[in-house]
Design a protein around this motif. Sequence first.
Motif, short mmCIF file in Angstrom:
data_model
loop_
_atom_site.label_atom_id
_atom_site.label_comp_id
_atom_site.label_asym_id
_atom_site.label_seq_id
_atom_site.Cartn_x
_atom_site.Cartn_y
_atom_site.Cartn_z
N MET A 11 2.97 9.23 -11.51
CA MET A 11 3.22 7.86 -11.09
C MET A 11 2.54 7.52 -9.77
N THR A 12 2.36 8.49 -8.89
CA THR A 12 1.60 8.20 -7.68
C THR A 12 0.11 8.07 -7.99
N ALA A 13 -0.38 8.81 -9.00
CA ALA A 13 -1.77 8.62 -9.44
C ALA A 13 -1.96 7.26 -10.08
N TYR A 14 -0.92 6.76 -10.72
CA TYR A 14 -0.98 5.42 -11.33
C TYR A 14 -1.20 4.34 -10.27
N VAL A 15 -0.76 4.61 -9.04
CA VAL A 15 -1.00 3.66 -7.95
C VAL A 15 -2.50 3.46 -7.75
N ASN A 16 -3.27 4.55 -7.77
CA ASN A 16 -4.73 4.42 -7.65
C ASN A 16 -5.34 3.72 -8.85
N LEU A 17 -4.74 3.91 -10.03
CA LEU A 17 -5.21 3.20 -11.22
C LEU A 17 -5.05 1.70 -11.04
N CYS A 18 -3.94 1.27 -10.45
CA CYS A 18 -3.74 -0.16 -10.19
C CYS A 18 -4.81 -0.69 -9.24
N TRP A 19 -5.22 0.14 -8.29
CA TRP A 19 -6.31 -0.25 -7.38
C TRP A 19 -7.60 -0.50 -8.16
N ASN A 62 0.82 -1.22 0.00
CA ASN A 62 0.00 0.00 0.00
C ASN A 62 0.84 1.26 0.00
N THR A 63 1.90 1.28 0.79
CA THR A 63 2.71 2.49 0.91
C THR A 63 4.01 2.43 0.13
N LEU A 64 4.55 1.23 -0.05
CA LEU A 64 5.85 1.13 -0.70
C LEU A 64 5.80 1.57 -2.15
N ALA A 65 4.69 1.28 -2.84
CA ALA A 65 4.58 1.64 -4.25
C ALA A 65 4.67 3.15 -4.44
N SER A 66 3.95 3.91 -3.62
CA SER A 66 4.00 5.37 -3.73
C SER A 66 5.37 5.91 -3.34
N LEU A 67 5.95 5.34 -2.29
CA LEU A 67 7.28 5.79 -1.86
C LEU A 67 8.32 5.56 -2.94
N TYR A 68 8.29 4.39 -3.55
CA TYR A 68 9.26 4.07 -4.60
C TYR A 68 9.09 5.01 -5.79
N ALA A 69 7.84 5.31 -6.14
CA ALA A 69 7.59 6.20 -7.28
C ALA A 69 8.17 7.59 -7.03
N THR A 70 8.04 8.09 -5.82
CA THR A 70 8.54 9.44 -5.53
C THR A 70 10.05 9.47 -5.43
#
Length: 359
Positions: free
Chosen positions: A192-200, A173-181
Amino acid sequence: MAADREPARDEMPIEADDKGPDRCVHLEKQEAYAADEAEHKLGVPQAFQLYYKAVLWSATLSMALVMESYVLQVMAAFNAQPAFQHTFGVPLPNGKYQLEAKWQVALANASKIGIVLGLFTNGIMIDKFGCKRVMLVALFLFICFNFVVFFADRVEILFAGELLLGLPLGVFNTLASLYATEVCPMALRGIMTAYVNLCWVIGHLIGAGVLQGMDTRNDQWGYRIPFAIQWMWPAPLFLIIFFAPESPWWLVRKDRFEDAKRTLGRLSVPSPLVKNHEMVALMRRTVEFERVTRIGATYPQCFHRKNGSLRRLEICALGYSTHTWGGFILQNYVTYFCACLSFSPSAPRARVMRRGVAD
């Protein structure tokens, strides 16, 4: 007049008598200023062109969020499945089976409890071991814990399996956004952080399709196959992420500056516009500033107004909470309530159908 122009920060010459550590500090400051200005001037199209490798690695890591969305989607929908009710429910006077209300609530929230525990553990583990190794361990644990869910024959075992699955899901949940930033330049971080919600959202769509396909099955495979599909994600992601570059920011925090420079080379393409040594200098000065000022050093400091910590926490919490505003938690129970409505003798639809047959 050109001769009267004040030189820019990155154009300031180094004094001839600057020697030793003072000269190195001054040079690093110049490089940091240059990297900061270059990053602010970088546009989105050019950033995609220069850092498409970072985009691909970030997108790959974010695909782990598909599993989390999928798990939460299918679990609540099983409450209306006859085979699932027969295995984990209790018999009713009419000969049918029903999952007790307390276990419906428990199974629906087991993964969420594990996610919360995984979220808090994630921050500690990433700071110590880095994004890559934590993600690999989380994927491995997901594969192992899914065996508990797949082979569960009692509701208590299923609850324990869902709770354990939540631990690696909280990491995703958090690592994906952290890695993107941390691997993408500033121009691409929002995308890329918005893409995290797209994966959801992708996970929800896959879950809906799987549930639709299993709707005609009344045996135990009607719910075991969706559990087995959860193995489809972690194995290929594990193999791909094994070769992923570590976060350069984490390497700088561990004083591994040469490794950070090599990692930045893996995230970008060779170009005169890409100066990785300057970016490492910017990271070093930023990390050193955080150490000196102790910004965000502890969890309680996140709630202080000093240095804008509370403000940043509010913005982050608001951003993460937006994907729940669509009511997907309540939507997960639609299958169950629709099934009850269709078969209830007192349902309006049933009365209309009986009147139609009688007429």
